[in-house]
Structure formats: structure tokens, C-alpha cells
Scaffold this motif. Structure first.
Motif, short mmCIF file in Angstrom:
data_model
loop_
_atom_site.label_atom_id
_atom_site.label_comp_id
_atom_site.label_asym_id
_atom_site.label_seq_id
_atom_site.Cartn_x
_atom_site.Cartn_y
_atom_site.Cartn_z
N MET A 133 -18.53 -2.98 4.55
CA MET A 133 -17.81 -3.83 5.48
C MET A 133 -16.35 -3.97 5.03
N GLN A 134 -15.44 -3.81 5.98
CA GLN A 134 -14.01 -3.97 5.65
C GLN A 134 -13.41 -4.97 6.62
N LEU A 135 -12.86 -6.06 6.09
CA LEU A 135 -12.38 -7.13 6.96
C LEU A 135 -10.85 -7.16 6.99
N PRO A 136 -10.27 -7.67 8.10
CA PRO A 136 -8.80 -7.72 8.16
C PRO A 136 -8.23 -8.74 7.18
N ASN A 137 -7.03 -8.46 6.68
CA ASN A 137 -6.37 -9.35 5.73
C ASN A 137 -4.89 -9.43 6.09
N TYR A 138 -4.45 -10.63 6.51
CA TYR A 138 -3.07 -10.80 6.98
C TYR A 138 -2.03 -10.52 5.92
N LYS A 139 -2.34 -10.89 4.70
CA LYS A 139 -1.36 -10.73 3.63
C LYS A 139 -1.01 -9.25 3.48
N GLU A 140 -2.07 -8.45 3.48
CA GLU A 140 -1.84 -7.00 3.38
C GLU A 140 -1.14 -6.48 4.63
N ALA A 141 -1.54 -7.02 5.79
CA ALA A 141 -0.97 -6.52 7.06
C ALA A 141 0.52 -6.80 7.14
N ARG A 142 0.97 -7.86 6.48
CA ARG A 142 2.38 -8.22 6.57
C ARG A 142 3.26 -7.33 5.70
N SER A 143 2.67 -6.77 4.64
CA SER A 143 3.49 -6.00 3.69
C SER A 143 3.97 -4.71 4.34
N ARG A 144 5.25 -4.44 4.19
CA ARG A 144 5.82 -3.21 4.76
C ARG A 144 6.35 -2.37 3.60
N LYS A 145 5.48 -1.54 3.00
CA LYS A 145 5.93 -0.72 1.87
C LYS A 145 6.60 0.54 2.38
N LYS A 146 7.63 0.97 1.66
CA LYS A 146 8.34 2.15 2.13
C LYS A 146 7.63 3.40 1.63
N GLN A 147 6.54 3.72 2.30
CA GLN A 147 5.88 4.95 1.88
C GLN A 147 5.80 5.86 3.09
N GLN A 148 5.94 7.16 2.87
CA GLN A 148 5.90 8.10 3.98
C GLN A 148 4.50 8.15 4.57
N ILE A 149 4.44 8.08 5.88
CA ILE A 149 3.14 8.16 6.54
C ILE A 149 2.77 9.63 6.68
N GLN A 150 1.56 9.95 6.34
CA GLN A 150 1.12 11.34 6.45
C GLN A 150 0.49 11.58 7.82
N LYS A 151 0.51 12.82 8.21
CA LYS A 151 -0.10 13.19 9.48
C LYS A 151 -1.47 13.81 9.21
N GLU A 152 -2.42 13.55 10.07
CA GLU A 152 -3.77 14.09 9.85
C GLU A 152 -4.32 14.55 11.20
N GLU A 153 -4.95 15.73 11.23
CA GLU A 153 -5.51 16.22 12.50
C GLU A 153 -6.89 15.60 12.72
N VAL A 178 1.99 -8.98 17.30
CA VAL A 178 1.85 -7.52 17.28
C VAL A 178 2.16 -6.85 15.92
N PRO A 179 3.19 -7.29 15.19
CA PRO A 179 3.42 -6.63 13.89
C PRO A 179 2.23 -6.75 12.94
N TYR A 180 1.38 -7.75 13.18
CA TYR A 180 0.18 -7.90 12.34
C TYR A 180 -0.97 -7.05 12.87
N THR A 181 -1.11 -7.02 14.21
CA THR A 181 -2.28 -6.32 14.77
C THR A 181 -2.06 -4.82 14.88
N ARG A 182 -0.78 -4.41 14.96
CA ARG A 182 -0.51 -2.97 15.16
C ARG A 182 0.17 -2.33 13.95
N GLY A 183 0.48 -3.14 12.94
CA GLY A 183 1.01 -2.59 11.70
C GLY A 183 2.47 -2.20 11.75
#
Ligand code: 5AD
Ligand code: SF4
Length: 470
Positions: free
Chosen positions: A1-21, A199-204
């Protein structure tokens, strides 16, 4: 089970997003063979488009779409968090389905979308809605087949909600609602953190798709005969700002226009990122439709500051005037919130004045709704709901009058219309949308559906036009 966590959702780390098919897991075979599904969608176009992906993934597993929720084997609610009433609607539906499950034990019930990203909602599902069989969030749509299979194998409640967005998934299957117009995501998430907005919390955090992937999708739509694309994002003007490249929304709009798709639209635009270059490109390409959704939210610079909107009333008006001046025949629509915490009668009057000045072609007006974990929900709010309702009513009577006035100005003109479908109950046979995004009803043959034709406007109502084919 993985539950949502606002604290994590708020953090905006500058990491490159990878693409996945996206990869279909062949071992799941026809998990849904002989079963039907129903997807109920709440909220914005982003959610509507997500539902198109959900439907296609289910069909890959052998499920067949049903038009009747009560008779389906699998029901998924794709939910919205934007305001309290969106919440209430989804919970109301959950209550109905809870009853249905008492008589139909085999019904599989899933919940996804923005509400799934909320800590409080998932907590409630865990404790009060055990009938919900599985939950997934906005960041792991592509995991639906896995989560569903896990539930079907174990018969346990499965909850998999990621708080931090994962890779950008390309190549998800899609069952488009229309054969003529299509949604194309250009970016996900939002980094603006307007103080009222969940939205910044629900959509990242903001993640832009690669231009090559977007253009390939549009080119494929052109070759399959699509007439219109809507480029989608929470804040499309900020396209590319999360990458190292200086390829911007203006560049993307131009490249999409050059694919020769007959119509390009885009939404939603934040005034902050709307550049002069974008205005130039919109004015230059006839296939970029002269219709812009430009949410203002309030006409008071003091309230705009509290909302964290990053522009003043004067700056908004300057941008608005520039669009009207440079883009021929442009129609501009907006979103307005009344009753933001601390909004006085004086502030509200400034909103009314702005509405009088802008004479919007369309406006979506809302009473402020406090959202869990946002900055504004901690502000003191002394205005009674009754007063807020009165303000909404006063605002609506002004904006509605201009919808009608603007529509009346179109009487006698001939406008290009993408014929979208047959009116089932209306007085006329067909309906479609003009280039400046007005709904128009007219008589004609069904064979015209999916074509762009000239229609003369013969009458105007507040929310639609009547026309006749020329
Ligand atoms: N309360 C009321 N309206 C809101 N919106 C966003 N968040 C809220 C809220 N908490 C409105 C804004 C936005 C539109 C999509 O919804 O006007 O532009
Ligand atoms: Fe609702 Fe916003 Fe989520 Fe769209 S992105 S579904 S409007 S909360």
C-alpha cells in the motif's frame, strides 16, 4: 500500500525527469474478457484526457465499455479536487455505489484522479469506504493494469498513490472521445502555487513533454484526419521552463501550426507567462484559433497579491488590451473567484469594474472554496457565505450580459465552423464551434460532421448562436 503524503508532494527537487515508454504486460492476457466497464469523469480536460487513456488500457485487457454504470462489472471514478462541490459529487457517487455493491458483490470499484492524491480522502476511503477496491493517483495512471490485476488476484483493497511524480510516460494507449478533435498533453503539473489552489499538490511539479513527442502525436492525428488539437497543461505558457532548453510555448505553437492541423487551441494560460512572441505567433497563423482562456481570478491587485498571482490588475489589463489589438477577432474568456479570504466590497467592486472593462466572451465564476493544505485555507475569512453568494450573483449578471452582447455582434457574419455532431434533442440538426469558440446550432446533413464549413450567424443567445449553412 502506498499512501499520498503532502510534505513530499510539496517538495520541488531539481532533478531531470526521465522519459519511459508505456509497455503492455502481455502476461495479463484478457483479464477483463466478458466484463464491462464504466468510467465516470469529473473535473477538467486533463481528467477527460486521462480517462481516454484509462479506457484504452482497460480495452487492451479485454473489458468492453458500457453506457450504463449500474450494469457494469467495473466502475472507475476519475475525480477532481478543485472545489468542495467536486468532492461532494464524488463522495455522493461513492455512497450510491456502496449500496449497489451490497446487491452486486462482484462489482469492482476503483477511484483515481486528483482526489486520490489527497491525504484526507485516502484516509476516508481506508476507514469509511472499504467497498472501494482500488485507488491510484495522477502520477501512476499507467499502473492501472497492475493495480487492477493485484486486486483481482488478492481480492484486497489496493492503494497505490505516489506523492512524487515518476517518469514521463510516453505511448500510452488512448481511446479518444471524438474522431475530429483531440486533446494533446504538452506538460503535466504546476509550479505556480496560487494560494487557493490544490493542483500543485495533486498534479505534482511541472514536467514538459519533449517537443518531438508532441509533434509526432499531432502529426499522427493529422494523418488520421483529425481537424483540431487542444494543447493541454495546467499552465501551458510555462511550457519548457522546467527544461534546460530555451524552446518555448511560442516555438511549440508555431511548430504545431506548421503541421497543418486545421485548428490549434491551447489551455490553460496564466497571464504571467504569456509572452509577446506568443501573441505574434497566434496572430500570424490562421490555424491557431483566435480564442484565449486567460483566468484573471480577481480585479483587485490587493487580492491578486494574496492569491499569489504575480500580476496586478493594471498588468493584466495591459496584456488583455495587447491581445485584443494584435489578434484579429480574438475572443477572451476567464475564470473569476469571488469571496477569497479578506475580499471586501471595495475589492469585489474592482472585480465588477474589470468584468465591465473586459466584456469577456465567456467567464467561469466560482465562490472561493478552501482546499486542504493550501496557503489560503489558513487565512482568516470573515465574509459570510450568503454575502459571497450575492457577490457571485452580481458578477454573473454582469458577465452574462456581455456574452449575449458579444454574440449579438456576430449576427450576419459568416464564420468557419467545425461540425462536431448531431443534436439529439435540440431544435436544429447539427452543432459545432466557431473559430473563436462559440457553440453554434444549425440545420444540415450528418455527412457534414467532422468538416469545417462556413455558417452564417442568424441569431444570438447568451451561451450559443443559431446559424444557417451558406
Ligand atoms: N476555490 C474556488 N475556485 C477555485 N479555482 C481553483 N481553485 C479554487 C478554489 N479553491 C478556480 C480558478 C481556476 C479554475 C480552474 O478553478 O478560477 O482558474
Ligand atoms: Fe480538478 Fe484541477 Fe485535478 Fe483538473 S487538475 S481534475 S481541475 S483538481
Amino acid at each position: 500500500m502506498q499512501l499520498p503524503n503532502y510534505k513530499e508532494a510539496r517538495s520541488r527537487k531539481k532533478q531531470q525527469i526521465q522519459k519511459e515508454e508505456y509497455k503492455k504486460d502481455e502476461s495479463f492476457g484478457q483479464l477483463g474478457k466478458g466484463k464491462t466497464y464504466y468510467v465516470k469523469t469529473y473535473g477538467c480536460q486533463m481528467n477527460e484526457h486521462d480517462s481516454e487513456n484509462i479506457k484504452a488500457m482497460l480495452e487492451e485487457l479485454g473489458f468492453i465499455e458500457s453506457l450504463e454504470m449500474e450494469a457494469s462489472d467495473l466502475v472507475i471514478l476519475n475525480t477532481c479536487s478543485i472545489r468542495e462541490n467536486a468532492h461532494n459529487k464524488a463522495f455522493g457517487m461513492l455512497g450510491r455505489l456502496k449500496h449497489l455493491k451490497e446487491t452486486r458483490k462482484d462489482l469492482i470499484l476503483g477511484l483515481c484522479g486528483c482526489m486520490a492524491q489527497e491525504e484526507g480522502v485516502v484516509d476516508e476511503i481506508l476507514h469509511k469506504y472499504r467497498q472501494v477496491d482500488f485507488v491510484f493517483g495522477t502520477h501512476n495512471l499507467h499502473r492501472l493494469p497492475y493495480i487492477l490485476k493485484k486486486h483481482m488476484d488478492s481480492n484486497q483493497q489496493e492503494i497505490e498513490v505516489l506523492s512524487v511524480e515518476g517518469n514521463l510516460i510516453e505511448g500510452m494507449p488512448v481511446k479518444r472521445a471524438s474522431k475530429h478533435k483531440a486533446f494533446v498533453n504538452i506538460m503535466y503539473g504546476c509550479d505556480k502555487f496560487c494560494t487557493y489552489c490544490i493542483v500543485p499538490y495533486t498534479r505534482g511539479k511541472q514536467r514538459s513533454r519533449k517537443k518531438e513527442d508532441i509533434l509526432k502525436e499531432v502529426e499522427e492525428l493529422v494523418s488520421s484526419g483529425y481537424k483540431e488539437v487542444t494543447l493541454l497543461g495546467q499552465n501551458v505558457n510555462a511550457y519548457g521552463k522546467d527544461t534546460d532548453s530555451d524552446y518555448s510555448m511560442a516555438n511549440l505553437l508555431e511548430d504545431v501550426a506548421k503541421t497543418n492541423i486545421p485548428r490549434v487551441r491551447f489551455m490553460t494560460s496564466h497571464p504571467w507567462d504569456f509572452t509577446d512572441q506568443m501573441i505574434e505567433i497566434i496572430a500570424k497563423y490562421p490555424n491557431i484559433m483566435p480564442s484565449i482562456h486567460l483566468p484573471v481570478q480577481s480585479g483587485s491587485s490587493r487580492i491578486l497579491k494574496l492569491m499569489g498571482r504575480r500580476y496586478t490588475k493594471e498588468e493584466y489589463i495591459k496584456l488583455f488590451d495587447k491581445m485584443k489589438e494584435k489578434i484579429p477577432n480574438v475572443s477572451i474568456s476567464t475564470d473569476i473567484i469571488v469571496g477569497f479570504p479578506g475580499e471586501t466590497e471595495e475589492d469585489f467592486k474592482e472585480t465588477l469594474e474589470l468584468a465591465e472593462y473586459c466584456k469577456y466572451d465567456n467567464a467561469f465564476t466560482f465562490i472561493y472554496s478552501p482546499r486542504e493544505n493550501t496557503a489560503a485555507c489558513r487565512l482568516q475569512d470573515d465574509t459570510p457565505l450568503q454575502e459571497k453568494e450575492k457577490r457571485l450573483y452580481r458578477l454573473n449578471s454582469i458577465v452574462n450580459q456581455y456574452f449575449l452582447e458579444n454574440n449579438q455582434k456576430m449576427i450576419g457574419k459568416t464564420v468557419p465552423v467545425l461540425v462536431e455532431g448531431h443534436n439529439e434533442n435540440g431544435k436544429t440538426e447539427l452543432y459545432g464551434y466557431t473559430d473563436n469558440n462559440k457553440l453554434i446550432n444549425f440545420d444540415g446533413d450528418d455527412s457534414l460532421i467532422g468538416t469545417i464549413i462556413p455558417v452564417e450567424v442568424v441569431d444570438a443567445k447568451t451561451w450559443s448562436l443559431d446559424g444557417k449553412i451558406v
